[in-house]
Design an enzyme around this catalytic site. Structure first.
Site, PDB file in Angstrom:
ATOM      1  N   HIS A 234      36.986  47.820  28.164  1.00 14.60           N
ATOM      2  CA  HIS A 234      37.863  46.667  27.895  1.00 14.60           C
ATOM      3  C   HIS A 234      37.811  46.397  26.389  1.00 14.60           C
ATOM      4  O   HIS A 234      36.801  46.683  25.732  1.00 14.60           O
ATOM      5  CB  HIS A 234      37.282  45.477  28.677  1.00 14.60           C
ATOM      6  CG  HIS A 234      38.115  44.249  28.712  1.00 14.60           C
ATOM      7  ND1 HIS A 234      38.219  43.394  27.633  1.00 14.60           N
ATOM      8  CD2 HIS A 234      38.854  43.693  29.700  1.00 14.60           C
ATOM      9  CE1 HIS A 234      39.000  42.372  27.981  1.00 14.60           C
ATOM     10  NE2 HIS A 234      39.402  42.538  29.224  1.00 14.60           N
TER      11      HIS A 234
ATOM     12  N   ASP B  71      28.624  45.895  30.167  1.00 16.87           N
ATOM     13  CA  ASP B  71      29.661  44.884  30.381  1.00 16.87           C
ATOM     14  C   ASP B  71      29.832  44.761  31.901  1.00 16.87           C
ATOM     15  O   ASP B  71      30.417  45.630  32.544  1.00 16.87           O
ATOM     16  CB  ASP B  71      30.952  45.359  29.689  1.00 16.87           C
ATOM     17  CG  ASP B  71      32.177  44.543  30.110  1.00 16.87           C
ATOM     18  OD1 ASP B  71      32.040  43.630  30.960  1.00 16.87           O
ATOM     19  OD2 ASP B  71      33.277  44.840  29.601  1.00 16.87           O
TER      20      ASP B  71
ATOM     21  N   GLN C 159      33.287  42.741  35.670  1.00 18.52           N
ATOM     22  CA  GLN C 159      33.893  43.022  36.985  1.00 18.52           C
ATOM     23  C   GLN C 159      32.842  43.324  38.043  1.00 18.52           C
ATOM     24  O   GLN C 159      33.100  43.164  39.234  1.00 18.52           O
ATOM     25  CB  GLN C 159      34.851  44.225  36.885  1.00 18.52           C
ATOM     26  CG  GLN C 159      36.033  44.026  35.977  1.00 18.52           C
ATOM     27  CD  GLN C 159      37.030  43.017  36.531  1.00 18.52           C
ATOM     28  OE1 GLN C 159      37.070  42.723  37.726  1.00 18.52           O
ATOM     29  NE2 GLN C 159      37.848  42.442  35.651  1.00 18.52           N
TER      30      GLN C 159
ATOM     31  N   LYS D  52      35.054  34.946  36.575  1.00 14.68           N
ATOM     32  CA  LYS D  52      35.306  36.092  37.477  1.00 14.68           C
ATOM     33  C   LYS D  52      34.445  35.980  38.732  1.00 14.68           C
ATOM     34  O   LYS D  52      34.664  36.674  39.713  1.00 14.68           O
ATOM     35  CB  LYS D  52      34.986  37.411  36.788  1.00 14.68           C
ATOM     36  CG  LYS D  52      35.750  37.624  35.494  1.00 14.68           C
ATOM     37  CD  LYS D  52      36.605  38.841  35.525  1.00 14.68           C
ATOM     38  CE  LYS D  52      37.028  39.249  34.138  1.00 14.68           C
ATOM     39  NZ  LYS D  52      38.466  39.338  33.978  1.00 14.68           N
TER      40      LYS D  52
ATOM     41  N   CYS E 272      44.116  44.852  28.784  1.00 16.45           N
ATOM     42  CA  CYS E 272      43.127  44.835  27.678  1.00 16.45           C
ATOM     43  C   CYS E 272      42.352  46.154  27.606  1.00 16.45           C
ATOM     44  O   CYS E 272      41.165  46.177  27.251  1.00 16.45           O
ATOM     45  CB  CYS E 272      42.149  43.670  27.796  1.00 16.45           C
ATOM     46  SG  CYS E 272      42.936  42.078  27.928  1.00 16.45           S
TER      47      CYS E 272
HETATM   48  N1  ALA Z   1      39.783  41.447  31.951  1.00 17.25           N
HETATM   49  C1  ALA Z   1      40.789  40.686  32.584  1.00 17.25           C
HETATM   50  C2  ALA Z   1      41.659  41.542  33.460  1.00 17.25           C
HETATM   51  O1  ALA Z   1      41.266  42.619  33.779  1.00 17.25           O
HETATM   52  C3  ALA Z   1      41.542  39.880  31.632  1.00 17.25           C
HETATM   53  O2  ALA Z   1      42.730  41.132  33.860  1.00 17.25           O
END
Ligand code: ALA
Length: 421
Positions: free
Chosen positions: A137, A214, A217, A240, A378
């Site tokens: 990202h 990172d 997610q 998230k 991104c």
């Molecule tokens: N990282 C976020 C997305 O995947 C903004 O939408």
């Protein structure tokens, strides 16, 4: 509708009745968009919030709002206690050894910038290398580009295969004595790929290379154990994880954080100040300058309780069931190409319609009440790797259902009708 022999929900541990109950915890899921029931598949961007999180934030402002770590009065003591209890919850959630290893920041982006400036910048020399992957990202690219610009260090990038998986042999080849840090995404926000971070960390550590993960997610989809993986830094965002926006976490190993200079100066991060010099506070406060996002931290604690109560194991299995159903159902569309078909994937489904721009896909689905994300997510270098400007991305949470995926599939058919393809 295509009938696919998929195993039933019974084996997923979250039954239909559980999901219906869970859905009632999220008030927004009862709303309509353009007169249609909302189907929310933009969860990798930011998921919706359960009532317990909304209530916890509301309670702060209606019952005990006050600043933390600064008051002797009753309200301040109560908000400080709840703020610090949230730190304990985060510590347990990611299995950190010490509570001082949990630093509250604005989000994953700030966490990575903090490590780039406080950990990497003071030690980087010209021609040192920061290693990352093609699927990062922007939040895990640009802070490193900036620190490279400041120090003369160089970025190196691990290539990926056509399925969207790291090419492990190439990764190993790129590790060398100039590599000063490995910064890698745990789960790709665009592809859903789950990276083999434990193996990567082990390989990096064999050459004494510290590793930042990172985890923006990943924390949502699977149990993260920072002690087991032995990562040096782990970053994630509260929003998230079904918590409020504007709050996030940096985990760092205590010895590393202790040796690092503060990232920002101000109140709370000091123990003594004169005009001549300042003695900094101990961890974690050394990295928490200024009045923090009090409601964000306490709301994040409520979100963690909520997730823990359902169980990440069950969430993981149910989301995989949704992903498998959607992936298999989309084989019906010969003009759809799925971008990202790693063997190990979280519930993120990026795709392109041949000859139809992703934004058109998103706009038509929106008219059906279906929210997906379209664009480069991104991850522009990753889009370039797949030679596409953008993808459409449906991302599933544990409150989504097979019926909603069926509505989405009908929406895809409608797109074909509109474009006569
Ligand atoms: N990282 C976020 C997305 O995947 C903004 O939408």
């Amino acid at each position: 509708m295509l009938k696919i022999p998929i195993k039933t929900q019974n084996i997923t541990s979250l039954r239909q009745s559980d999901i219906q109950k869970i859905r009632q915890d999220f008030p927004i899921l009862n709303t309509t968009v353009h007169g249609k029931p909302l189907v929310y598949f933009d969860n990798a961007n930011t998921p919706q919030k359960p009532q317990v999180v909304i209530d916890s934030v509301n309670d702060i402002y209606t019952k005990y709002y006050s600043s933390v770590h600064r008051g002797v009065h009753c309200l301040s003591e109560k908000s400080t206690r709840l703020f610090e209890i949230s730190r304990d919850k985060v510590q347990n959630f990611i299995s950190a050894k010490h509570r001082e290893e949990i630093i509250f920041v604005r989000g994953t982006t700030e966490a990575i910038n903090l490590v780039a400036q406080s950990f990497a910048r003071p030690q980087l020399k010209p021609d040192d290398e920061i290693l990352m992957t093609t699927m990062e990202h922007h939040a895990n690219i640009i802070p490193w580009q900036m620190v490279c610009g400041q120090t003369g260090a160089k970025l190196k990038v691990v290539p990926i295969n056509d399925n969207g998986e790291i090419i492990f042999e190439e990764f190993i080849k790129l590790l060398n004595p100039r590599t000063k840090l490995l910064a890698v995404v745990h789960v790709s926000n665009s592809l859903g790929t789950i990276n083999p971070i434990e193996k990567m960390i082990e390989a990096a550590h064999q050459q004494n290379i510290p590793v930042l993960i990172d985890g923006a997610q990943a924390v949502v989809h699977q149990k993260v154990d920072v002690r087991k993986s032995d990562c040096d830094f782990y970053a994630f965002s509260g929003h998230k994880l079904y918590g409020p926006s504007g709050i996030g976490v940096l985990y760092g190993k205590k010895a590393l954080l202790e040796a690092m200079p503060p990232y920002q100066g101000g109140g709370n991060m000091i123990s003594q100040v004169t005009f001549e010099k300042t003695i900094y506070n101990t961890l974690p406060y050394k990295f928490e300058a200024g009045t923090p996002h009090i409601a964000g931290v306490i709301g994040l604690g409520a979100a963690i309780d909520y997730i823990d109560n359902i169980g990440l194991d069950k969430i993981s299995r149910y989301e995989k069931y949704l992903l498998d159903y959607a992936t298999q159902s989309m084989q019906e569309f010969s003009d759809i190409r799925i971008i990202g078909s790693a063997q190990k994937k979280a519930s993120i489904l990026s795709f392109i319609f041949e000859h139809i721009h992703a934004h058109d896909v998103g706009t038509i689905l929106d008219q059906e009440g279906i929210a997906i994300r379209t664009g480069h997510h991104c991850t522009m270098p990753l889009m370039a790797r797949f030679n596409v400007p953008a993808t459409a991305r449906a991302s599933f949470a544990f409150y989504n259902t097979i019926e909603e995926i069926d509505v989405f599939l009908q929406g895809l058919k409608k797109i074909k009708e509109v474009f006569h393809v």
